[in-house]
Design a protein around this motif. Structure first.
Motif, short mmCIF file in Angstrom:
data_model
loop_
_atom_site.label_atom_id
_atom_site.label_comp_id
_atom_site.label_asym_id
_atom_site.label_seq_id
_atom_site.Cartn_x
_atom_site.Cartn_y
_atom_site.Cartn_z
N ARG A 93 -3.36 4.46 5.53
CA ARG A 93 -4.12 3.44 5.86
C ARG A 93 -3.71 2.15 6.42
O ARG A 93 -4.55 1.65 7.35
CB ARG A 93 -4.59 2.73 4.54
CG ARG A 93 -6.08 4.27 3.72
CD ARG A 93 -6.60 3.41 3.15
NE ARG A 93 -7.48 2.79 3.42
CZ ARG A 93 -7.84 1.99 2.32
NH1 ARG A 93 -8.01 2.56 1.11
NH2 ARG A 93 -9.13 1.53 2.88
N VAL A 94 -2.33 2.05 6.66
CA VAL A 94 -1.80 0.47 7.27
C VAL A 94 -1.04 1.44 8.33
O VAL A 94 0.10 2.18 8.00
CB VAL A 94 -1.33 -0.15 5.76
CG1 VAL A 94 -0.90 -1.36 6.90
CG2 VAL A 94 -2.33 -0.45 4.92
N HIS A 95 -1.13 0.31 9.72
CA HIS A 95 -0.01 0.59 10.42
C HIS A 95 1.10 0.83 9.71
O HIS A 95 1.67 -0.63 9.49
CB HIS A 95 -0.15 0.31 11.54
CG HIS A 95 0.03 0.23 12.97
ND1 HIS A 95 1.33 0.06 13.50
CD2 HIS A 95 -0.62 0.66 13.62
CE1 HIS A 95 1.47 0.43 14.77
NE2 HIS A 95 0.48 1.52 14.72
N THR A 96 2.22 1.28 10.06
CA THR A 96 3.70 1.20 9.79
C THR A 96 3.87 -0.49 10.79
O THR A 96 5.25 -0.87 10.02
CB THR A 96 4.38 2.53 10.53
OG1 THR A 96 3.58 3.13 10.42
CG2 THR A 96 5.93 2.28 9.69
N GLY A 97 3.23 -1.01 11.69
CA GLY A 97 4.25 -1.45 12.80
C GLY A 97 4.41 -2.89 11.24
O GLY A 97 4.90 -4.29 11.90
#
Lengths: 797, 141
Positions: free
Chosen positions: A27-31
């Motif tokens: 759900r969270v962008h790896t960036g």
């Protein structure tokens, strides 16, 4: 191991966690996780700012290969701090930008961020290490990681081409640089940059000092895309835009600038240093800005503009080195001003070019094209992007009220002072620079107005354009804001960062206790520089308005006349030559290959023994030969002769292994249990392997070969046998050195090992063992891929 | 290739354990007696080869579900990491250390960091040897 050492390796240390986050947290962008790394590093480096002038710079050392004077020494002075801040600061913004640019679903983000972090460590290591060899290692790591990043979309042919080109050119320069470093080591006896600077006179006496300088400059020029090595940078634009913004404008291409600045105290006193860098920089400035105008791809335009701006910075550094030549105070202040301008423009360029690249990425993202022939009229649809582009491009063109204006004026000042100091008519330098500035102005206008003004042609765009999401705009907005802040308050960094940096680049100019405090101001009266700028604006505007009339001028120059074409032809030619040479000796016959090896052995080993009269027999000290040894020896001979006449492969293999087993018996007799054990096991496994391989082969046919073939083989075989026997007997006869075993008698005291062989393997010469298993592993992988990929390829067909 | 030889299979079942136990002994005894990671790895590999010869590739693969390629890589990485661990103690690359401790049953025992390095060598040797042997024996025309 200090905090700074860990800081350098922090990006690499988190690489193992990136795939985990990518895989398990959807759900969270790896960036967002990755962004913490440059952010923490930025805070860490910012905490050192400003470095107190009175204190010594930070210096921490960890031994790496002490016997060769290679230590991983972190040296944090103003110059490295400036670069570290750029790397981590722009790095944070780029990662933030990439969160919105790189799609979580479509892209392999874990690779992307892993390569990016690898690059960050490489870059931090390059600018922070004091040891030349460590610097070189990190330097090449930047090449490798940028290769991976440029080829990130490796299914595109152009990406692979660009990555290869960048790698070949920068690594060739890197090797030359290593050569230069080694010469410096020979001259000074140390790899430490500080110590080399301290013994400057002694080093410059060395006969190879100038070659070392040119080799090192080759490394710096290839990395910083200076003419004629600039051809890789436009092709590197195949990388995703965040990478272009980061590597190819803000950090990696500046490594060459860093190297030149860092080594100026060693080489700057040489007049050749000044000429090479200044002229190389001015030519690059001109070529880059000249080529930028003809580009229709916005990213290619920015690539050429980066080349030209790097040339500008380089030429300023060259002029700054003149401060070491003329000890008069007036000149020193002028030339220190040029160095200051170089560093100031370096910061400015990173900021405005970073924001421009990001905007181009936004355009690409929102409209699906970067071609200025298709773009136009976007000003109403994307007002924020337009504003950022205008700020960045005006700063690049050197117009007020943007920070680029300040460094541009200082650039003119530097050139004018250089031409007046040389006072033999070198007005050509400021004139070329002035023309290049006009061209710069023109391409900046092209970038702004072709993309945003003009007629809006929605039918030519792939997507319906609209303003980018806010997240994508944060980074370029911050950078654009910085451009304006630096114009109005340039002295925020002038005394605390730029002044000590200049003193680090040309320290010898300040040894006489000269007081110099830079003060950058926007208004400096009606002087030549201001008139030059006014000229740039007037002529540049005229040229831009009439662009269509003189554009045909570029059409005359086709691809055939370009350096890239020469590079391509050269690469192709080398490939053809390589194929020809290889075809000549790679006949595909194992027999031929073995013949080469054996004849080479006979000629080199046997030949040199005869030439040097090295054969010498002394049997007096041999122990008596026991009867059972004779029996074992005779068995070996019988087995060997049996192989010659055997008609069955299986029995031949067994006969070979008989010899091997008897050798291990000899090891037992001569009390070398380790060797005996290894020999036994190796013999067993290799016999099993041979049996596996030969099981399916047909029986040896009787009429296999002609007489001449067998005669040739017999001669080679006898030659090898004789040579090796000769070597063995001679080695037995000579006692030139002490037996090496004495050295290892203290293996128990030093390594706690009663087994000397093992102590050698894992304690004294563990590095050998480590590389041996690496070699073994590569061999295994090689065999595995050769066999497996052959099958895979067949399946595809 | 598939042999069905009852004698071979029965003796193999017993011998493989003996050989493997011996190989582990050789691995750890290496510091003081003949042996070490390299030989230990080769002995283990030879016992595996014996298994492959007595049974067939697929059944052995079911019993020992180890990817030998990965094992080899893990071994190399382990060895390199023991080398870099020395940086944590501010000593040059690949510096080894040893000490003595009193363990129950075993008594005074030497603990040497070189053993971990040797363990890496052990895995790398098994992995590589088995990779080569299995890929060659799997090869079809």
């Amino acid at each position: 191991m200090t905090l700074l050492h860990i800081a350098v390796f922090l990006p690499i240390l988190i690489i193992p966690f990136i795939p985990l986050m990518y895989k398990y947290i959807h759900r969270v962008h790896t960036g967002w996780f990755v962004m913490l790394v440059p952010l923490c590093l930025l805070i860490l480096f910012a905490s050192y700012y400003p470095l107190e002038l009175s204190l010594d710079p930070q210096l921490h050392s960890v031994a790496w290969i002490p016997s060769f004077n290679v230590h991983f020494t972190i040296y944090l002075d103003s110059l490295s701090l400036l670069f570290a801040l750029l790397i981590t600061g722009i790095g944070t913004l780029v990662v933030l930008y990439s969160i919105f640019y790189m799609s979580m679903e479509r892209e392999k983000l874990h690779f992307f961020y892993a390569y990016l972090m690898l690059f960050m460590t490489a870059m931090l290591g390059s600018v922070l290490s004091d040891n030349l060899i460590v610097l070189y290692a990190f330097w090449e790591l930047t090449s490798v990681s940028s290769f991976l990043l440029i080829a990130f979309w490796y299914h595109r042919k152009k990406s692979r081409y660009g990555a290869q080109k960048a790698m070949i050119i920068t690594m060739t320069g890197g090797f030359a640089m290593l050569l230069g470093f080694i010469i410096l080591y020979v001259a000074g006896g140390t790899f430490s940059i500080r110590e080399l600077i301290a013994m400057g006179d002694q080093v410059s006496q060395h006969s190879l000092f100038l070659p070392a300088m040119f080799f090192i400059l080759l490394g710096a020029f290839t990395k910083s895309a200076q003419f004629p090595f600039h051809i890789w940078l436009p092709d590197a634009m195949e990388a995703p835009t965040p990478i272009s913004a980061y590597l190819h404008s803000a950090t990696m291409v500046k490594a060459g600038v860093y190297l030149v600045a860092r080594l100026t105290p060693i080489f700057g006193i040489q007049v050749e240093w000044f000429w090479t860098i200044t002229i190389g920089g001015i030519i690059t400035l001109f070529v880059g800005s000249f080529n930028a105008i003809r580009q229709t791809d916005l990213k290619a335009l920015l690539a050429y503009s980066t080349i030209s701006q790097l040339g500008l910075i380089m030429s300023l550094l060259g002029i700054g080195s003149l401060a070491l030549h003329n000890p008069q105070a007036d000149n020193t202040i002028l030339f220190a001003g040029a160095t200051l301008a170089a560093m100031f423009h370096l910061i400015n360029h990173s900021i405005f070019k970073g924001s421009l690249f990001m905007v181009v990425g936004i355009l690409d993202h929102e409209t699906g094209t970067r071609d200025i022939r298709r773009l136009g009229g976007l000003i109403h649809l994307m007002p924020v992007s337009f504003t950022i582009t205008m700020i960045g491009a005006f700063s690049m063109a050197g117009l007020p009220p943007f920070s680029g204006f300040l460094s541009k004026e200082m650039f003119f000042t530097g050139l004018l002072s250089a031409s007046s100091a040389l006072n033999n008519g070198f007005v050509i330098l400021p004139i070329v620079a002035w023309i290049a500035s006009i061209l710069t102005f023109v391409y900046c206008m092209i970038m702004i107005f072709k993309a945003f003004a003009g007629t809006y042609q929605p039918e030519r765009l792939d997507r319906k354009p609209h303003e980018a999401p806010i997240g994508m705009l944060i980074s370029p907005i911050l950078l654009a804001a910085l451009v304006i802040v630096l114009f109005f308050f340039p002295n925020l960094i002038a005394t605390s960062l730029l002044e000590p940096t200049v003193k680090a680049i040309i320290p010898q100019a300040f040894t006489s206790g000269m007081v110099w405090h830079p003060h950058i101001q926007a208004w400096h009266g009606f002087n030549t520089e201001l008139f030059m700028t006014i000229g740039v604006v007037v002529i540049g505007s005229l040229l831009y308005i009439n662009y269509k009339k003189w554009r045909n001028f570029y059409e005359a120059m086709t691809f055939k006349h370009s350096l890239s074409h020469i590079y391509d032809r050269g690469l192709l030619g080398m490939e053809r030559l390589g194929t020809k040479v290889t075809r000549f000796y790679m006949t595909g016959s194992l027999n031929h290959y073995l013949s080469y090896l054996f004849v080479f052995l006979i000629v080199m080993a046997g030949g040199s023994m005869i030439v040097n009269q090295a054969y010498f027999f002394d049997f007096s000290r041999n122990s008596p030969i026991e009867s059972y040894e004779i029996v074992l020896g005779l068995t070996m001979v019988t087995a060997a002769i049996y192989i010659l006449f055997s008609k069955s492969r299986l029995i031949s293999i067994i006969a070979v292994s008989v010899i091997g087993y008897i050798v291990s018996l000899f090891f037992v007799i001569f009390r070398a249990p380790d060797l005996a054990l290894t020999q036994l096991v190796v013999e067993t496994i290799s016999t099993a392997l041979f049996l596996l391989c030969f099981y399916f082969l047909p029986k040896v046919s009787k009429n296999l070969s002609t007489l001449t073939f067998r005669l040739r083989n017999a001669i080679i075989a006898i030659g090898v046998g004789l040579t090796l026997t000769l070597i063995g007997l001679s080695a037995q006869g000579h006692h030139v050195f002490e037996p090496i075993s004495d050295y290892y008698k203290n293996s128990y005291a030093l390594a706690g090992a009663k087994n000397m062989v093992n102590a050698i393997l894992v304690d004294f010469r563990a590095f050998d063992t480590m590389l041996e298993i690496v070699v073994l592993f590569s061999a295994g992988v090689g065999i595995y891929t050769l066999i497996k990929l052959r099958h895979a390829g067949r399946k595809d067909q | 290739m598939k042999f069905t030889d009852v004698y071979l299979q029965t003796t193999t079942k017993i011998f493989v354990f003996i050989i493997m136990t011996f190989s582990i002994y050789v691995l750890f005894a290496g510091h003081h007696n003949p042996g070490g990671g390299f030989i230990g790895g080769l002995i283990t590999a030879s016992s595996l080869v014996l298994l492959y010869i007595a049974f067939d590739l697929q059944s052995v693969r079911d019993i020992i579900p180890v990817d030998f390629n990965q094992l080899a890589a893990a071994g190399v990485i382990l060895s390199v990491l023991t080398g870099t661990a020395s940086f944590l103690f501010d000593v040059p690359f690949l510096s080894q250390a040893f000490t003595y401790v009193n363990l129950p049953i075993l008594g005074k025992t030497e603990i040497a960091s070189a053993v971990i390095f040797d363990l890496g060598v052990y895995f790398a040797v098994i992995g590589t040897t088995m990779t080569i042997i299995t890929s060659i024996s799997e090869d079809k025309k």
